[in-house]
Scaffold this active site. Structure first.
Site, PDB file in Angstrom:
ATOM      1  N   PRO A  29       0.831  -1.206   0.000  1.00  0.00           N
ATOM      2  CA  PRO A  29       0.000   0.000   0.000  1.00  0.00           C
ATOM      3  C   PRO A  29       0.861   1.251   0.000  1.00  0.00           C
ATOM      4  O   PRO A  29       2.075   1.197   0.209  1.00  0.00           O
ATOM      5  CB  PRO A  29      -0.798  -0.124   1.301  1.00  0.00           C
ATOM      6  CG  PRO A  29       0.054  -0.979   2.182  1.00  0.00           C
ATOM      7  CD  PRO A  29       0.751  -1.941   1.276  1.00  0.00           C
ATOM      8  N   CYS A  30       0.228   2.392  -0.219  1.00  0.00           N
ATOM      9  CA  CYS A  30       0.982   3.643  -0.353  1.00  0.00           C
ATOM     10  C   CYS A  30       1.754   3.948   0.933  1.00  0.00           C
ATOM     11  O   CYS A  30       1.410   3.486   2.029  1.00  0.00           O
ATOM     12  CB  CYS A  30       0.043   4.790  -0.704  1.00  0.00           C
ATOM     13  SG  CYS A  30      -0.909   5.427   0.683  1.00  0.00           S
TER      14      CYS A  30
END
Length: 272
Positions: free
Chosen positions: A174-175
């Site tokens: 994920p970011c």
């Protein structure tokens, strides 16, 4: 229902769409969506990757190389969630503002170029987690084919392997903003130092990891089964020095190990 049956359902969804724009991050979920969409629609499918400070350069390059491998019609756009204080202040619904920015960028592009549908890589397991971004996508009419056919994360990997995708076992990534506890201000500089630390660990051959930022402290999370070997084999003095050069003052190792969504535990105490 078997994987091949669910694959047929996915294919049917895209056959009915005729044209589709895929929000393609290069992660295993959106990559599977892009693969199936392209297999069905060919160049009538457009995969779009959003570039921003919260995406590591290596992950952007991986998205590009995967798209090339699959022969996708692929494009890069820029998003500017870092200009929004509702995002950078890192509230518990930060992801809502991230996905709002993403889809407010993708939707006009889709309309302008004749793609009536925008789809993402949300899977069935994601619906059971705290993900404020889902609401932002729904408000903008985004479709989630994996969730629609009930594909779990495990099944996403199984189907990816079935379709011959070499990265079927790629760790979730994920970011970088997900590395910060809610309420800690997110800046480009902080994202960069977390990215540098994770790059350092990746270069040691560690695949599944997180470096959580907590003020001036970096907290390393590894799979529990890898912790003992990590402590025994890694030059810890060199690691600490590197992390301090990247901007942290303290470096710690989470003895519980990596668990997805760990930072959401605070929400259980606050009733969010």
């Amino acid at each position: 229902m078997t994987i091949t049956q669910k694959l047929q359902q996915l294919q049917s969804i895209f056959q009915a769409m005729d044209h589709a724009l895929i929000a393609y991050s290069g992660g295993i979920d959106s990559t599977l969506v892009a693969k199936v969409a392209y297999d069905v629609l060919g160049t009538q499918a457009l995969a779009v990757t959003a570039e921003s400070p919260s995406l590591m350069l290596e992950d952007l390059e991986a998205a590009k190389s995967q798209a090339k491998f699959m022969g996708l019609n692929h494009r890069i756009v820029h998003t500017y969630e870092m200009d929004n204080p509702n995002y950078t202040s890192n509230p518990t619904n930060r992801c809502y503002f991230c996905k709002s920015e993403l889809h407010d960028t993708l939707r006009p592009l889709a309309i302008a170029e004749g793609y009536p549908y925008v789809v993402d890589g949300l899977n069935a397991d994601d619906l059971q987690d705290y993900r404020p971004g889902i609401q932002a996508a729904k408000e903008r009419g985004v479709r989630s084919p994996l969730a629609e056919v009930g594909l779990s994360k495990l099944e996403v990997r199984e189907m990816s392997k079935y379709l011959g995708l070499p990265w079927w076992d790629k760790p979730s990534q994920p970011c970088l903003s997900s590395r910060f506890p809610y309420g800690e201000l997110i800046t480009t500089e902080k994202l960069h130092r977390v990215g540098q630390c994770e790059r350092y660990l990746r270069q040691l051959g560690i695949r599944n990891l997180r470096v959580r930022s907590d003020g001036e402290t970096a907290r390393i999370e590894l799979p529990p089964s890898e912790i003992k070997d990590f402590v025994a084999s890694v030059d810890l003095d060199a690691l600490v020095l590197a992390f301090q050069e990247y901007g942290f003052i303290y470096v710690t190792l989470d003895l519980e190990g990596y668990k997805s969504g760990k930072l959401n535990r605070v929400l259980e105490k606050t009733g969010v």
